[in-house]
Design an enzyme around this catalytic site. Structure first.
Site, PDB file in Angstrom:
ATOM      1  N   PRO A   9       0.716  -1.304   0.083  1.00 37.75           N
ATOM      2  CA  PRO A   9      -0.005   0.079  -0.034  1.00 37.75           C
ATOM      3  C   PRO A   9       0.892   1.030  -0.022  1.00 37.75           C
ATOM      4  O   PRO A   9       1.890   1.427   0.816  1.00 37.75           O
ATOM      5  CB  PRO A   9      -0.695  -0.242   1.182  1.00 37.75           C
ATOM      6  CG  PRO A   9      -0.283  -1.182   2.001  1.00 37.75           C
ATOM      7  CD  PRO A   9       0.475  -2.150   1.128  1.00 37.75           C
ATOM      8  N   ASN A  10       0.435   2.008  -1.087  1.00 33.13           N
ATOM      9  CA  ASN A  10       0.954   3.659  -0.720  1.00 33.13           C
ATOM     10  C   ASN A  10       2.186   3.657  -1.877  1.00 33.13           C
ATOM     11  O   ASN A  10       2.688   4.800  -2.163  1.00 33.13           O
ATOM     12  CB  ASN A  10       0.937   4.173   0.362  1.00 33.13           C
ATOM     13  CG  ASN A  10      -0.214   4.325   1.292  1.00 33.13           C
ATOM     14  OD1 ASN A  10      -1.231   5.028   0.659  1.00 33.13           O
ATOM     15  ND2 ASN A  10      -0.418   3.712   2.323  1.00 33.13           N
ATOM     16  N   ARG A  17       4.693  11.937  -3.106  1.00 33.40           N
ATOM     17  CA  ARG A  17       4.679  12.689  -2.010  1.00 33.40           C
ATOM     18  C   ARG A  17       5.763  12.128  -0.856  1.00 33.40           C
ATOM     19  O   ARG A  17       6.538  11.162  -1.256  1.00 33.40           O
ATOM     20  CB  ARG A  17       3.334  12.098  -0.951  1.00 33.40           C
ATOM     21  CG  ARG A  17       2.123  12.401  -1.646  1.00 33.40           C
ATOM     22  CD  ARG A  17       1.275  12.856  -0.826  1.00 33.40           C
ATOM     23  NE  ARG A  17       0.036  13.465  -1.467  1.00 33.40           N
ATOM     24  CZ  ARG A  17      -0.628  14.571  -1.942  1.00 33.40           C
ATOM     25  NH1 ARG A  17       0.273  15.609  -1.496  1.00 33.40           N
ATOM     26  NH2 ARG A  17      -1.623  14.798  -2.676  1.00 33.40           N
ATOM     27  N   TYR A  22      11.103   9.057   0.780  1.00 35.77           N
ATOM     28  CA  TYR A  22      11.082   7.820  -0.368  1.00 35.77           C
ATOM     29  C   TYR A  22      11.782   8.218  -1.697  1.00 35.77           C
ATOM     30  O   TYR A  22      11.547   7.565  -2.553  1.00 35.77           O
ATOM     31  CB  TYR A  22       9.599   7.566  -0.540  1.00 35.77           C
ATOM     32  CG  TYR A  22       8.965   6.882   0.990  1.00 35.77           C
ATOM     33  CD1 TYR A  22       9.464   5.393   1.367  1.00 35.77           C
ATOM     34  CD2 TYR A  22       8.105   7.639   1.712  1.00 35.77           C
ATOM     35  CE1 TYR A  22       8.797   5.137   2.462  1.00 35.77           C
ATOM     36  CE2 TYR A  22       7.426   6.981   2.721  1.00 35.77           C
ATOM     37  CZ  TYR A  22       7.965   5.863   3.283  1.00 35.77           C
ATOM     38  OH  TYR A  22       7.397   5.301   4.464  1.00 35.77           O
ATOM     39  N   ASN A  73       8.140  -5.894  -1.183  1.00 35.77           N
ATOM     40  CA  ASN A  73       7.892  -4.667  -0.021  1.00 35.77           C
ATOM     41  C   ASN A  73       6.634  -4.536   0.187  1.00 35.77           C
ATOM     42  O   ASN A  73       5.766  -3.837  -0.439  1.00 35.77           O
ATOM     43  CB  ASN A  73       8.318  -3.499  -0.915  1.00 35.77           C
ATOM     44  CG  ASN A  73       8.624  -2.257   0.155  1.00 35.77           C
ATOM     45  OD1 ASN A  73       7.937  -2.403   1.249  1.00 35.77           O
ATOM     46  ND2 ASN A  73       9.047  -1.107   0.169  1.00 35.77           N
ATOM     47  N   ALA A  76       3.216  -0.767   4.824  1.00 39.60           N
ATOM     48  CA  ALA A  76       2.641  -1.087   6.059  1.00 39.60           C
ATOM     49  C   ALA A  76       2.148  -2.518   6.279  1.00 39.60           C
ATOM     50  O   ALA A  76       2.329  -2.775   7.787  1.00 39.60           O
ATOM     51  CB  ALA A  76       1.627   0.050   6.045  1.00 39.60           C
ATOM     52  N   GLU A  97      12.664  -9.548   1.014  1.00 36.73           N
ATOM     53  CA  GLU A  97      12.156  -8.483   1.706  1.00 36.73           C
ATOM     54  C   GLU A  97      12.874  -7.213   1.216  1.00 36.73           C
ATOM     55  O   GLU A  97      13.979  -7.101   1.414  1.00 36.73           O
ATOM     56  CB  GLU A  97      11.866  -8.648   2.908  1.00 36.73           C
ATOM     57  CG  GLU A  97      11.423  -7.252   3.792  1.00 36.73           C
ATOM     58  CD  GLU A  97      11.708  -7.509   5.376  1.00 36.73           C
ATOM     59  OE1 GLU A  97      12.582  -8.463   5.828  1.00 36.73           O
ATOM     60  OE2 GLU A  97      10.738  -7.024   6.107  1.00 36.73           O
ATOM     61  N   HIS A  99      12.889  -2.845   1.800  1.00 36.47           N
ATOM     62  CA  HIS A  99      12.365  -1.507   2.361  1.00 36.47           C
ATOM     63  C   HIS A  99      13.228  -0.520   1.940  1.00 36.47           C
ATOM     64  O   HIS A  99      14.523  -0.323   1.967  1.00 36.47           O
ATOM     65  CB  HIS A  99      12.307  -1.641   3.952  1.00 36.47           C
ATOM     66  CG  HIS A  99      11.311  -2.585   4.364  1.00 36.47           C
ATOM     67  ND1 HIS A  99      10.020  -2.475   4.247  1.00 36.47           N
ATOM     68  CD2 HIS A  99      11.416  -3.956   5.198  1.00 36.47           C
ATOM     69  CE1 HIS A  99       9.368  -3.559   4.620  1.00 36.47           C
ATOM     70  NE2 HIS A  99      10.153  -4.493   5.441  1.00 36.47           N
ATOM     71  N   ARG A 106      13.389   3.672  12.433  1.00 37.30           N
ATOM     72  CA  ARG A 106      12.221   4.443  12.464  1.00 37.30           C
ATOM     73  C   ARG A 106      11.203   3.976  13.659  1.00 37.30           C
ATOM     74  O   ARG A 106      11.915   3.740  14.665  1.00 37.30           O
ATOM     75  CB  ARG A 106      11.444   4.296  11.104  1.00 37.30           C
ATOM     76  CG  ARG A 106      12.204   4.685  10.079  1.00 37.30           C
ATOM     77  CD  ARG A 106      11.569   4.496   8.591  1.00 37.30           C
ATOM     78  NE  ARG A 106      10.368   5.459   8.540  1.00 37.30           N
ATOM     79  CZ  ARG A 106       9.259   5.539   7.614  1.00 37.30           C
ATOM     80  NH1 ARG A 106       9.551   4.448   6.507  1.00 37.30           N
ATOM     81  NH2 ARG A 106       8.137   6.033   7.671  1.00 37.30           N
TER      82      ARG A 106
HETATM   83  O1  CA2 Z   1      10.798   1.869   3.763  1.00 33.39           O
HETATM   84  C1  CA2 Z   1       9.802   1.036   3.104  1.00 33.39           C
HETATM   85  O2  CA2 Z   1       9.877   0.507   1.777  1.00 33.39           O
HETATM   86  C2  CA2 Z   1       8.553   0.775   3.873  1.00 33.39           C
HETATM   87  O3  CA2 Z   1       8.097  -0.464   3.432  1.00 33.39           O
HETATM   88  C3  CA2 Z   1       7.463   1.847   3.320  1.00 33.39           C
HETATM   89  C4  CA2 Z   1       6.106   1.836   3.805  1.00 33.39           C
HETATM   90  C5  CA2 Z   1       6.200   1.851   5.448  1.00 33.39           C
HETATM   91  O4  CA2 Z   1       5.038   1.553   6.091  1.00 33.39           O
HETATM   92  C6  CA2 Z   1       7.206   0.810   5.839  1.00 33.39           C
HETATM   93  O5  CA2 Z   1       7.344   0.911   7.253  1.00 33.39           O
HETATM   94  C7  CA2 Z   1       8.426   0.785   5.196  1.00 33.39           C
HETATM   95  C8  CA2 Z   1       5.413   3.060   3.355  1.00 33.39           C
HETATM   96  C9  CA2 Z   1       5.006   2.960   2.035  1.00 33.39           C
HETATM   97  C10 CA2 Z   1       4.456   4.375   1.773  1.00 33.39           C
HETATM   98  O6  CA2 Z   1       4.744   4.982   0.384  1.00 33.39           O
HETATM   99  C11 CA2 Z   1       4.827   6.091   0.202  1.00 33.39           C
HETATM  100  C12 CA2 Z   1       5.576   6.536  -1.026  1.00 33.39           C
HETATM  101  C13 CA2 Z   1       5.372   7.784  -1.043  1.00 33.39           C
HETATM  102  C14 CA2 Z   1       4.650   8.804  -0.370  1.00 33.39           C
HETATM  103  C15 CA2 Z   1       3.804   8.115   0.638  1.00 33.39           C
HETATM  104  C16 CA2 Z   1       3.926   7.037   1.079  1.00 33.39           C
END
Ligand code: CA2
Length: 148
Positions: A9-10, A17, A22, A73, A76, A97, A99, A106
């Site tokens: 997700p996201n 964003r 990221y 990946n 969340a 995996e 990230h 974090r």
């Molecule tokens: O660091 C990572 O790749 C994460 O998997 C990213 C997740 C986070 O919940 C994990 O703890 C670590 C969040 C992905 C959200 O991606 C976004 C990308 C751009 C803007 C907003 C969110």
């Protein structure tokens, strides 16, 4: 050899964003980067991104039919989803995996990775390069299994 590259997700919002966290490359840029790396290595690859846990479980199960390994990946869902952990265990494909950020530095709630418990490789905090490193890891692991 064929890999599934799965994003949770996201991650479709990459580059749109939170660039400080990221980066500035968007999801298509990530796909292009990993596709180019796979092309250079003679690996076939399928990409899938979903914001829905069950869809990610379905994609993992489907990989059993035609993939040799999974780069994941789970975003969340990393920190919450026993369903994704169980799916990875059930298909029993080599998995890595990824990230983008260094989750170890974090919030406390990011310190558990359920999906990671079913993965043999972990690429944490390496940015998008982590996906390419995961491809290399799986390529080696899968080739080892074939006796190369
Ligand atoms: O660091 C990572 O790749 C994460 O998997 C990213 C997740 C986070 O919940 C994990 O703890 C670590 C969040 C992905 C959200 O991606 C976004 C990308 C751009 C803007 C907003 C969110």
């Amino acid at each position: 050899m064929k890999l599934l590259v799965l994003n949770g997700p996201n991650l479709n919002l990459l580059g749109v964003r939170e660039p400080g966290l990221y980066g500035t490359v968007d999801y298509q840029g990530l796909v292009d980067l990993v596709q180019a790396a796979c092309d250079a290595r003679g690996i076939q690859v399928r990409f899938y991104q979903s914001n829905h846990e069950g869809d990610l479980v379905d994609a993992i199960q489907a990989a059993r039919q035609d993939c040799d390994g999974i780069v994941i990946n789970p975003a969340a869902y990393t920190h919450t989803s026993v369903a994704i952990l169980d799916a990875l265990k059930a298909v029993a494909l080599p998995a890595a995996e990824v990230h983008i950020t260094d989750v170890t530095k974090r919030e406390p709630f990011r310190q558990i990775s359920y999906a990671g418990m079913a993965c043999q490789g972990h690429f944490i905090g390496q940015g998008l390069q982590g996906y390419v490193n995961a491809v290399d890891f799986l390529m080696e692991k899968i080739n080892e299994g074939k006796g190369n």
